[in-house]
Design an enzyme around this catalytic site. Structure first.
Site, mmCIF file in Angstrom:
data_model
loop_
_atom_site.group_PDB
_atom_site.id
_atom_site.type_symbol
_atom_site.label_atom_id
_atom_site.label_comp_id
_atom_site.label_asym_id
_atom_site.label_seq_id
_atom_site.Cartn_x
_atom_site.Cartn_y
_atom_site.Cartn_z
ATOM 1 N N CYS A 54 0.870 -1.175 0.000
ATOM 2 C CA CYS A 54 0.000 0.000 0.000
ATOM 3 C C CYS A 54 0.907 1.225 0.000
ATOM 4 O O CYS A 54 2.127 1.115 0.079
ATOM 5 C CB CYS A 54 -0.892 -0.033 1.251
ATOM 6 N N HIS A 55 0.318 2.401 -0.098
ATOM 7 C CA HIS A 55 1.122 3.623 -0.028
ATOM 8 C C HIS A 55 0.756 4.487 1.169
ATOM 9 O O HIS A 55 1.188 5.616 1.289
ATOM 10 C CB HIS A 55 0.987 4.436 -1.322
#
Length: 435
Positions: free
Chosen positions: A169-170
């Protein structure tokens, strides 16, 4: 020379990740195979990735292939990047509007709550098929999953395969940069530690030159309306629970029972768009998707310039670390094999992971503050039930998960939740292949 297969090429991740990979100095080149079941979107994606290769001067070093059938390109892949979206936008109104009839207001609704649970029920069975194909055709590959709901997708993978799978994810790297801004310190000098669950990880340490930044940040959050309005839910969580969390105010408001259960609370704590707007994702996502396709078409027609930069997504750095044996640490979703001491060991957590040629080496984090761990544990039970439901095709376990979802339970009675579940199941039946 590496072979990389990207599943769900119509995704917005494709051009960013492909561009990042082709800019790696440690790779001489290789092949990127793009897969999408929508032939039109595949052509657009393939054309744009070829354009990126040309802009970077890497069109001779990298071969860009495309296929609507993943089995035609999976053989011998070194890396498989998963960004699929099962059912596209066909179910987004069901995911949003049916719960809304029962008083459950969602902002994003694709990783948790009714929308997230039903997205998992549509997506995980396809994901399991993907993993079976990878086991058969590319058993030595590393699998990088970007598809939501992240924790559930990773949990399901851990139940069925020994392939090296990591959920990416970011939110950690993005929020850490936000935090440096909120704390008014240069990011390069910002010292932080973070762990928990995807979209629900906690910054347990914020320091600059040996100074704990939390006391000053909490004072400013109380006094500065300008700062408060940038992240109302997350600042409120920080003031009451002691620590800042990784996901946006709007999305995180769905993870806890406090902010979305009444209209007056949404007016007080939620704002427009990613700060908590009602039905934000359902209203905007279909338009964003069409706009992205139109932009790709304009780029290929020479009517718009393709911008190429380097993002802070983890995929390219992970590939580089494995291929060149240059160690890299990132935050990813992995099985909690004693990594976070006070979270269940039969679930998935988000922790720092060291990667090199040996693969993924998740790092022991220790215990979380107990109040933060308690919020995480509630979701780990939901994630486990949904993952098991999808692997086993067990509709009843999926219902139990929705009964336990914190926001849904804050709004509805068990009987109402069962009625909502049945309504959603009937509306989406054709997309629930595993059930």
């Amino acid at each position: 020379m590496v072979r990389i297969v990207m599943l769900g090429a119509g995704s917005g991740f494709t051009h960013t990740l492909a561009g990042d990979i082709m800019q790696l100095e440690g790779l001489d080149g290789g092949e990127i195979a793009l897969v999408d079941i929508d032939a039109r979107r595949l052509r657009l994606a393939q054309g744009c990735v070829k354009k990126i290769a040309e802009i970077l001067g890497k069109d001779k070093a990298w071969t860009i292939r495309g296929s609507t059938d993943r089995r035609k390109v999976l053989e011998g892949a070194d890396f498989v990047i998963n960004t699929i979206e099962v059912s596209g936008t066909k179910t987004i109104r069901f995911d949003n509007n049916i719960p809304l009839e029962y008083g459950v207001s969602q902002c994003i609704g694709d990783t948790i709550g009714p929308g997230g649970i039903f997205k998992a029920m549509r997506t995980v069975p396809v994901w399991l098929d993907v993993l079976r194909d990878v086991e058969q055709m590319a058993p030595n590959s590393f699998v990088l999953n970007y598809t939501n709901p992240m924790s559930i997708m990773t949990h399901a993978a851990m139940l069925v395969t020994d392939l090296p799978v990591v959920g990416l994810c970011h939110s950690v790297q993005g929020t850490s940069r936000q935090m440096a801004g909120y704390c008014r310190v240069p990011y390069e000098e910002f010292v932080w530690e973070c762990a928990g669950l995807n979209h629900m990880s906690w910054f347990t340490r914020l320091e600059h030159q040996g100074e704990d930044l939390y006391p000053a940040l909490k004072r400013r959050a109380k006094r500065s309306k300008k700062l408060w309005e940038q992240d109302p839910v997350r600042f409120d969580v920080m003031l009451h629970f002691g620590y800042f969390v990784t996901e946006s105010s709007g999305h995180f408001s769905e993870y806890v029972p406090y902010y979305r259960k009444r209209k007056d609370l949404r007016r007080k704590y939620c704002r427009a768009e990613y700060l908590g707007g009602d039905s934000f994702y359902a209203n905007e996502w279909p338009g964003w998707r069409k706009a992205a396709d139109r932009r790709r078409a304009r780029i290929l027609a020479g009517k718009e310039k393709m911008e190429v930069g380097r993002s802070h997504e983890y995929a390219s750095s992970i590939i580089e670390a494995i291929v060149t044996d240059e160690p890299f640490v990132f935050h990813g979703s992995q099985w909690n094999s004693g990594l976070i001491d006070n979270l269940p060991f039969d679930g998935v957590v988000e922790v720092p992971v060291l990667v090199d040629k040996t693969g993924f080496n998740p790092c022991h984090f220790g215990p979380l503050p107990e109040q933060c761990a308690a919020l995480n544990r509630a979701h780990m039970a939901v994630n486990q039930l949904v993952a098991e439901a999808c692997v086993e095709g067990d509709r009843e376990k999926a219902l139990y998960a929705l009964l336990l979802d914190p926001l849904t339970a804050a709004v509805c009675s068990p009987a109402e939740i069962k009625e909502m579940f049945d309504h959603l199941f009937k509306a989406e039946r054709r997309y629930l292949k595993g059930f």
